[in-house]
Motif scaffolding. Sequence first.
Motif, mmCIF file in Angstrom:
data_model
loop_
_atom_site.group_PDB
_atom_site.id
_atom_site.type_symbol
_atom_site.label_atom_id
_atom_site.label_comp_id
_atom_site.label_asym_id
_atom_site.label_seq_id
_atom_site.Cartn_x
_atom_site.Cartn_y
_atom_site.Cartn_z
ATOM 1 N N ALA A 173 0.829 -1.207 0.000
ATOM 2 C CA ALA A 173 0.000 0.000 0.000
ATOM 3 C C ALA A 173 0.864 1.257 0.000
ATOM 4 C CB ALA A 173 -0.930 -0.004 1.212
ATOM 5 N N ALA A 174 1.960 1.229 0.755
ATOM 6 C CA ALA A 174 2.863 2.382 0.791
ATOM 7 C C ALA A 174 3.479 2.628 -0.578
ATOM 8 C CB ALA A 174 3.956 2.162 1.837
ATOM 9 N N GLU A 175 3.885 1.565 -1.249
ATOM 10 C CA GLU A 175 4.488 1.728 -2.578
ATOM 11 C C GLU A 175 3.476 2.289 -3.575
ATOM 12 O OE1 GLU A 175 7.313 -0.616 -5.793
ATOM 13 O OE2 GLU A 175 6.398 -1.748 -4.151
ATOM 14 N N ILE A 176 2.235 1.843 -3.486
ATOM 15 C CA ILE A 176 1.184 2.375 -4.361
ATOM 16 C C ILE A 176 1.011 3.876 -4.129
ATOM 17 C CG2 ILE A 176 -1.313 2.375 -4.762
ATOM 18 C CD1 ILE A 176 -1.214 -0.688 -4.305
ATOM 19 N N SER A 177 1.002 4.290 -2.868
ATOM 20 C CA SER A 177 0.828 5.711 -2.541
ATOM 21 C C SER A 177 2.017 6.537 -3.017
ATOM 22 C CB SER A 177 0.637 5.884 -1.033
ATOM 23 O OG SER A 177 -0.559 5.270 -0.602
ATOM 24 N N TYR A 178 3.223 6.053 -2.742
ATOM 25 C CA TYR A 178 4.414 6.765 -3.204
ATOM 26 C C TYR A 178 4.423 6.885 -4.731
ATOM 27 C CZ TYR A 178 7.173 6.975 1.169
ATOM 28 O OH TYR A 178 7.663 7.273 2.419
ATOM 29 N N THR A 179 4.049 5.814 -5.409
ATOM 30 C CA THR A 179 4.060 5.826 -6.871
ATOM 31 C C THR A 179 3.036 6.814 -7.417
ATOM 32 O OG1 THR A 179 4.788 3.512 -6.934
ATOM 33 C CG2 THR A 179 3.797 4.403 -8.943
ATOM 34 N N ALA A 180 1.856 6.858 -6.804
ATOM 35 C CA ALA A 180 0.832 7.820 -7.227
ATOM 36 C C ALA A 180 1.341 9.245 -7.055
ATOM 37 C CB ALA A 180 -0.448 7.610 -6.422
ATOM 38 N N ALA A 181 1.987 9.509 -5.922
ATOM 39 C CA ALA A 181 2.546 10.839 -5.677
ATOM 40 C C ALA A 181 3.648 11.155 -6.680
ATOM 41 C CB ALA A 181 3.091 10.918 -4.251
ATOM 42 N N TYR A 182 4.497 10.179 -6.943
ATOM 43 C CA TYR A 182 5.640 10.378 -7.840
ATOM 44 C C TYR A 182 5.180 10.683 -9.266
ATOM 45 C CZ TYR A 182 10.265 9.475 -9.873
ATOM 46 O OH TYR A 182 11.461 9.591 -10.532
ATOM 47 N N ASP A 183 4.191 9.937 -9.741
ATOM 48 C CA ASP A 183 3.681 10.165 -11.098
ATOM 49 C C ASP A 183 3.068 11.558 -11.226
ATOM 50 O OD1 ASP A 183 4.501 7.643 -11.818
ATOM 51 O OD2 ASP A 183 2.526 6.713 -11.606
ATOM 52 N N LEU A 184 2.307 11.961 -10.220
ATOM 53 C CA LEU A 184 1.717 13.302 -10.227
ATOM 54 C C LEU A 184 2.794 14.383 -10.194
ATOM 55 C CD1 LEU A 184 -1.328 13.073 -7.776
ATOM 56 C CD2 LEU A 184 -1.409 13.934 -10.120
ATOM 57 N N ALA A 185 3.774 14.194 -9.325
ATOM 58 C CA ALA A 185 4.825 15.199 -9.174
ATOM 59 C C ALA A 185 5.640 15.353 -10.449
ATOM 60 C CB ALA A 185 5.736 14.820 -8.005
ATOM 61 N N LYS A 186 5.970 14.239 -11.079
ATOM 62 C CA LYS A 186 6.759 14.290 -12.318
ATOM 63 C C LYS A 186 6.022 15.066 -13.405
ATOM 64 C CE LYS A 186 9.935 11.830 -13.592
ATOM 65 N NZ LYS A 186 11.372 12.080 -13.864
ATOM 66 N N ASN A 187 4.707 14.929 -13.435
ATOM 67 C CA ASN A 187 3.915 15.571 -14.487
ATOM 68 C C ASN A 187 3.577 17.024 -14.180
ATOM 69 O OD1 ASN A 187 3.764 13.314 -16.183
ATOM 70 N ND2 ASN A 187 2.003 12.484 -15.081
ATOM 71 N N ASP A 188 3.367 17.345 -12.894
ATOM 72 C CA ASP A 188 2.733 18.624 -12.569
ATOM 73 C C ASP A 188 3.550 19.581 -11.712
ATOM 74 O OD1 ASP A 188 0.598 17.603 -13.957
ATOM 75 O OD2 ASP A 188 -0.589 17.099 -12.190
ATOM 76 N N LEU A 189 4.618 19.115 -11.074
ATOM 77 C CA LEU A 189 5.395 19.996 -10.202
ATOM 78 C C LEU A 189 6.796 20.208 -10.767
ATOM 79 C CD1 LEU A 189 4.519 18.685 -6.603
ATOM 80 C CD2 LEU A 189 3.389 20.483 -7.930
ATOM 81 N N PRO A 190 7.355 21.414 -10.613
ATOM 82 C CA PRO A 190 8.730 21.657 -11.060
ATOM 83 C C PRO A 190 9.711 20.744 -10.327
ATOM 84 C CG PRO A 190 7.623 23.714 -10.483
ATOM 85 C CD PRO A 190 6.734 22.614 -10.021
ATOM 86 N N SER A 191 10.819 20.437 -10.975
ATOM 87 C CA SER A 191 11.804 19.534 -10.373
ATOM 88 C C SER A 191 12.403 20.105 -9.097
ATOM 89 C CB SER A 191 12.922 19.231 -11.370
ATOM 90 O OG SER A 191 13.597 20.425 -11.738
ATOM 91 N N THR A 192 12.331 21.432 -8.933
ATOM 92 C CA THR A 192 12.892 22.079 -7.741
ATOM 93 C C THR A 192 11.863 22.300 -6.641
ATOM 94 O OG1 THR A 192 12.477 24.233 -8.772
ATOM 95 C CG2 THR A 192 14.684 23.284 -9.050
ATOM 96 N N HIS A 193 10.635 21.872 -6.860
ATOM 97 C CA HIS A 193 9.589 22.102 -5.860
ATOM 98 C C HIS A 193 9.898 21.286 -4.600
ATOM 99 C CE1 HIS A 193 5.681 22.330 -3.926
ATOM 100 N NE2 HIS A 193 5.308 23.234 -4.813
ATOM 101 N N PRO A 194 9.809 21.888 -3.414
ATOM 102 C CA PRO A 194 10.180 21.164 -2.187
ATOM 103 C C PRO A 194 9.343 19.915 -1.934
ATOM 104 C CG PRO A 194 9.152 23.291 -1.677
ATOM 105 C CD PRO A 194 9.452 23.294 -3.136
ATOM 106 N N THR A 195 8.070 19.930 -2.322
ATOM 107 C CA THR A 195 7.242 18.736 -2.126
ATOM 108 C C THR A 195 7.713 17.602 -3.026
ATOM 109 O OG1 THR A 195 5.329 20.093 -1.519
ATOM 110 C CG2 THR A 195 4.890 17.825 -2.185
ATOM 111 N N ARG A 196 8.055 17.932 -4.263
ATOM 112 C CA ARG A 196 8.563 16.906 -5.187
ATOM 113 C C ARG A 196 9.911 16.367 -4.716
ATOM 114 N NH1 ARG A 196 9.185 17.350 -11.821
ATOM 115 N NH2 ARG A 196 10.737 15.681 -12.035
#
Length: 248
Positions: free
Chosen positions: A156-179
């Motif tokens: 479940a943790a890997e699924i959540s991390y992967t969902a966050a990672y896919d969103l971040a790669k598409n929508d957040l700048p590479s320098t964004h602190p959350t990403r």
Amino acid sequence: MKNIEDLESLNKEELVYLAKLSEQTERYDEMIEYIKAIIQKTPQDLPADDRTILYIAYKNIVSDLRTSWRVINSIEKKEERRNYMENKATANSYKKEIEQDILKYSKDILEVIEHDLIPKATSSESRVFYYKMKGDYGRYMSEITTGAINKEIVAAAEISYTAAYDLAKNDLPSTHPTRLGLALNFSVFFNDILEEKERAIEMAKGAFDEAISELENISEENSKDSTLTLHLIKDNLNLWNNELNEES
């Protein structure tokens, strides 16, 4: 702390102030109750400042518990090496109490995120934040569980991390602190939980290199947090690469 009925009578500004007071006085259990009340009074996506309150409240409690767990786990192993089995049993019993507290707070925040926050999240930043937190607290639970339950938590943790990672790669700048924080924690998950050091290095290095190449575009608002996280990622990369070299 005011009782639940009193909290319902307060407006959001009063609750935010109380949450900040509880942070300054390190009364994090109360801080959790205040942020829960804030969430109930916020029908829309939670603003960044309120997300920070949520993060701080749970993080401080669970971080202290994880530290306590590591200490008592070390003591238990020491007593076993000394063949003091009665002391080992006592330490183990105490450790289980700490584990129950970690599980309690972790399950609590996961339920809040799943039922009260993700359904209202409209921005990619907030959704990445919540899925990252789900991954983080799954990781914390995986550190203290075994067997089939552990496998379920890790998956479940890997699924959540992967969902966050896919969103971040598409929508957040590479320098964004959350990403960057996500890349830091997801790579730690690969190394510490899945024991896949090469994947951890690949993820951390990719995030580091991409952010460094865009560093001139970082906003002043994000500069401090992003720079700190980049240093942490770099430290992990140095450690993991050294460990790989020693293993080979």
